[in-house]
Design an enzyme around this catalytic site. Structure first.
Site, PDB file in Angstrom:
ATOM      1  CB  SER A 201       2.869  -3.829  12.222  1.00  0.00           C
ATOM      2  OG  SER A 201       2.619  -4.056  13.586  1.00  0.00           O
ATOM      3  CG  HIS A 247      -0.469  -1.875   9.635  1.00  0.00           C
ATOM      4  ND1 HIS A 247      -1.605  -1.946  10.424  1.00  0.00           N
ATOM      5  CD2 HIS A 247       0.579  -2.047  10.470  1.00  0.00           C
ATOM      6  CE1 HIS A 247      -1.243  -2.135  11.680  1.00  0.00           C
ATOM      7  NE2 HIS A 247       0.082  -2.187  11.734  1.00  0.00           N
TER       8      HIS A 247
END
Length: 298
Positions: A201, A247
């Protein structure tokens, strides 16, 4: 990504195919070329016109050497290069998917996950009873927490890679992916030093942020990308078990790497580009080496 400003700037499109957007320049004439027009050379990729001029100017000795050593294999390699296929994206998809599927095998998957996942204590053996294994900062990018997790990340990689890799070139694209993944792990170590994480991610968010920066730089309409980036980032706060820190770190570092690319696009700036990327990696290593221990001891 289209806008009147973008469409009116011919430098954003291949000079041989005006309808094709690209971010890669011929390293000889410095004109923009699309994947179909890119041919690998010693100096990087060059356009068909410069390649023809180079072949025309070869000495008799060079031509004899080409006939002797070129053979069928070199033609195959040249043809593959001119195809401009996102081979780095395909390689990352294959490697990551293979590892992710092995993780699903009972009795084997847990051992694979244990060998690849990242957790802050693996960096600070003086503070925790864990071995010193700094490579986990990157190996965690290739491991995932389940089939859905793997599928969503690989879908994002496939979609973004087909856009970014032809624009940036294979080496720059791979550097963007790996440095973004590193940035995600570093942010996890800083903000949640004892949290265990897996997944690509951070690297995927780095690709999204890079597409946002590059799109804005060439005058494109980046509203859609910004919305998608914001929605995906917000999901990390809505659903539990998602490392939003990765993230955030991946997006910040991906945007920084893209900014470096946009400011060092010319051939004579290549050395500066490499130095700035190396400096980014060094800063990340220094941060992860010193900041989390201060947080843990505070």
């Amino acid at each position: 990504m289209t806008s009147s400003e973008f469409a009116s700037n011919s430098d954003n499109f291949c000079y041989r195919h005006p309808d094709r957007q690209s971010f890669v320049l011929c390293q000889r004439c410095m004109r923009t070329i699309c994947p179909e027009c890119q041919t690998q050379a010693a100096v990087g990729v060059i356009c068909p016109e410069c390649m023809a001029a180079e072949r025309k100017n070869r000495t008799p000795a060079q031509k004899r050497a080409q006939r002797r050593w070129g053979g069928r294999s070199s033609g195959t390699i040249a043809a593959a290069t001119r195809g401009g296929k996102p081979v780095v994206t395909y390689a990352l998809l294959i490697i990551t998917s293979f590892i992710g599927l092995v993780q699903l095998i009972p009795g084997i998957g847990d051992a694979v996950t244990d060998a690849l996942y990242f957790r802050g204590p693996f960096l600070y053996p003086a503070l925790f009873p864990f071995p010193f294994e700094p490579w986990r900062l990157l190996t965690t990018v290739f491991a995932h927490g389940g089939f859905i997790h793997l599928a969503l990340n690989m879908l994002g990689l496939w979609m973004l890679g087909q856009i970014l890799e032809p624009m940036l070139g294979r080496a720059r694209y791979l550097a963007l992916y790996l440095i973004s993944g590193l940035g995600g792990s570093v942010m996890v170590a800083v903000l949640a030093p004892t949290t265990a994480t897996v997944g690509a991610s951070g690297a995927i968010f780095g690709l999204m942020a890079a597409l946002l920066i590059i799109g804005r730089h060439i005058g494109g309409n980046v509203t859609g990308i910004l919305i998608i980036l914001g929605i995906n980032f917000a999901i990390g706060f809505v659903f539990g078990g998602i490392a939003w820190q990765a993230h955030l770190g991946g997006a910040i570092v991906g945007a920084l790497v893209a900014l470096i690319y946009t400011r060092t696009r010319r051939r004579e700036q290549r050395t500066w580009q490499i130095l700035l990327l190396a400096a980014t990696v060094v800063v990340l290593i220094v941060v992860v080496a010193f900041v989390p221990p201060l947080v843990l001891l505070a």
